[in-house]
Design a protein around this motif. Structure first.
Motif, PDB file in Angstrom:
ATOM      1  N   GLU A 145      44.194  39.760  44.351  1.00 15.81           N
ATOM      2  CA  GLU A 145      42.998  39.107  44.878  1.00 15.81           C
ATOM      3  C   GLU A 145      42.185  39.993  45.812  1.00 15.81           C
ATOM      4  OE1 GLU A 145      44.173  35.426  46.652  1.00 15.81           O
ATOM      5  OE2 GLU A 145      44.479  34.423  44.706  1.00 15.81           O
ATOM      6  N   GLU A 146      42.849  40.891  46.536  1.00 20.35           N
ATOM      7  CA  GLU A 146      42.167  41.747  47.503  1.00 20.35           C
ATOM      8  C   GLU A 146      41.981  43.180  47.000  1.00 20.35           C
ATOM      9  OE1 GLU A 146      40.875  40.576  50.236  1.00 20.35           O
ATOM     10  OE2 GLU A 146      41.681  38.552  49.909  1.00 20.35           O
ATOM     11  N   ALA A 151      46.492  44.550  52.177  1.00 25.61           N
ATOM     12  CA  ALA A 151      46.449  44.663  50.720  1.00 25.61           C
ATOM     13  C   ALA A 151      46.838  46.068  50.264  1.00 25.61           C
ATOM     14  CB  ALA A 151      45.062  44.306  50.200  1.00 25.61           C
TER      15      ALA A 151
END
Length: 371
Positions: free
Chosen positions: A222-223, A270
Motif C-alpha cells: 500500500e505504501e 514502509a
C-alpha cells in the motif's frame, strides 16, 4: 501407494488446534474439500501482541464443538459417513494441541471411528494436494512432459510426489523433499528464528503489531516500500547451503532503528518493511530453488502461513520459471492453519495404514517424519 486409483470415496474429518485457530474440515480422498470452518483468535491475541497459550486453550475449549458441528453440517455429512477422524497432535502449543487431541479421541471412541494423528507441518505440505482453485503454474507442454514422467496425476485433478517444498510459518522454516505420500526428507532448516517469527518481531519493532507477516505485506504494497532502500544482510550457514538463519537480519533491523533514533532520523516504515521482507524472501526462495536443482526435483511447492505472502509467492514462481521448474502453492485460505490440510494429510496417512490409539498424546516438539 495406489491412492489415486481408489474409486471409493474415503471421507476424513480433519481437526486442527495447534495454535490460535480452531478448525475443522471434511475432505474426500485427500483432495476435495466439502467444508472448511475456521475460528480465528487473532483479534483476541492482537491485544497482547502475540499468542497467549492459556487464553488460546480456553478459546479452543469454547469453540471446538461448534466448529466440528458446522463442518459436518456444511459438508452435508454425518458421523456415519466418516471413515476416520484426523487430528493435529504436534508440533505446536501443548495446551491447544491437547484440546484437539482430546476432542478427537472422545469422538473416535464414542462413534467407533478410526483415529489418525497428523503432524502439523506435514499437514501444511499436504495443502498442496487440495485440488480446489489449485495454483498450478505450468505450461501444457511441461504438464505433458511431467505427466509422462509420472510426476503429475491429472486424473486426480492435482499432482503427486516427488517435489521440493518450502514450509515457512511462524514457528518453522524447512525445505522438505517430498519423496512420496507421507514420506519426507528434511533438506534444510532454520538454526534460530523461523521466518514467520522474524516477521512478527520486526513488525512489532516498527510499530505494526501482531500478526506481523500480513501487516508487513500490506504496508509494503500500500505504501510502495522500497526493497532496496536499506541493505539488510542475506545470511547463509557455513557448510549447510540450504539452511536458514534469521536472527542476524532481525538484529540488523533493530540496530538500524536504534541508529535512526539516536541520530534523530525519521524512519520510513514502509522502506524498512520492504527491505527486510526482500532480504528474507531472497534467502527462502534461493535456497529452495537450489535445493530442488541439486536434488533433481523438477517441481517446487510452497506451504505454511508465510506462503500467503504476496511477494514470496511471486518470487518463487518467477525464480522457478527461470530455472525451468514448475511451481505450485495452495490457495491463500489453505496456507494459514486450517482443518482441510489435516484432512488431506490424514487421508494419505490413513491409506498407508496408520492408526492412532486412545493413548495418543500431544507432542509439541514433534519432528517431520516422526510417527
Amino acid at each position: 501407494m495406489s491412492t489415486e486409483n481408489e474409486k471409493k470415496e474415503t471421507i476424513i474429518l480433519g481437526l486442527e488446534s495447534s495454535c490460535d485457530e480452531t478448525a475443522a474440515s471434511v475432505v474426500v480422498n485427500g483432495r476435495k474439500v466439502l467444508s472448511n470452518v475456521i475460528y480465528s483468535q487473532v483479534p483476541t491475541h492482537t491485544l497482547y501482541g502475540g499468542v497467549v497459550p492459556e487464553i488460546a486453550s480456553r478459546e479452543h475449549v469454547a469453540k471446538v464443538n461448534q466448529v466440528i458441528r458446522k463442518a459436518l453440517s456444511d459438508a452435508g455429512k454425518t458421523w456415519e459417513d466418516m471413515d476416520a477422524i484426523a487430528v493435529t497432535y504436534g508440533p505446536g502449543l501443548v495446551g491447544p494441541l491437547l484440546i484437539g487431541v482430546g476432542s478427537a479421541k472422545a469422538i473416535a471412541y464414542a462413534k467407533k471411528i478410526p483415529l489418525v494423528g497428523v503432524n502439523h507441518i506435514e499437514g501444511h505440505i499436504c495443502a498442496n494436494y487440495i485440488q480446489e482453485d489449485l495454483s498450478f503454474d505450468v505450461s501444457e507442454k511441461t504438464r505433458k512432459s511431467l505427466a509422462e514422467k509420472n510426476e503429475i496425476d491429472d486424473a486426480a485433478g492435482g499432482f503427486k510426489p516427488p517435489f521440493m517444498c518450502l514450509v515457512a510459518s511462524g514457528g518453522h522454516s524447512h525445505i522438505v523433499r517430498v519423496d512420496d505420500y507421507a514420506k519426507y526428507t528434511i533438506i534444510g532448516r532454520t538454526h534460530d528464528d523461523a521466518a514467520g517469527e522474524a516477521f512478527d518481531k520486526v513488525a512489532r519493532a516498527i510499530g505494526l503489531g501482531y500478526p506481523g507477516g500480513p501487516k508487513i505485506d500490506k504496508l509494503v504494497r500500500e505504501e510502495n516500500g522500497n526493497p532496496r532502500a536499506i541493505p539488510f544482510p542475506r545470511a547463509s550457514v557455513e557448510g549447510a547451503p540450504y539452511d536458514f538463519s534469521f536472527s542476524g537480519i532481525k538484529s540488523a533491523v533493530l540496530n538500524y532503528l536504534n541508529g535512526c533514533e539516536m541520530k534523530g532520523i525519521e524512519v520510513n516504515k514502509a522502506d524498512v518493511a520492504a527491505s527486510f521482507q526482500q532480504a528474507v524472501i531472497d534467502v527462502l526462495s534461493d535456497h529452495t530453488i537450489q535445493a530442488a536443482i541439486d536434488n533433481g526435483c523438477h517441481r517446487v511447492a510452497l506451504a505454511g502461513g508465510v506462503a500467503a505472502n504476496t511477494l514470496l509467492r511471486e518470487t518463487m514462481r518467477k525464480k522457478a520459471a527461470e530455472k525451468g521448474l514448475s511451481f505450485t502453492c495452495p490457495p491463500l485460505i489453505f496456507c494459514t492453519d486450517n482443518g482441510a490440510m489435516i484432512g488431506a494429510a490424514g487421508y494419505f496417512d490413513y491409506m498407508n495404514g496408520q492408526r492412532a490409539g486412545l493413548d495418543l498424546n500431544a507432542n509439541p516438539n514433534l519432528k517431520i517424519g516422526e510417527r
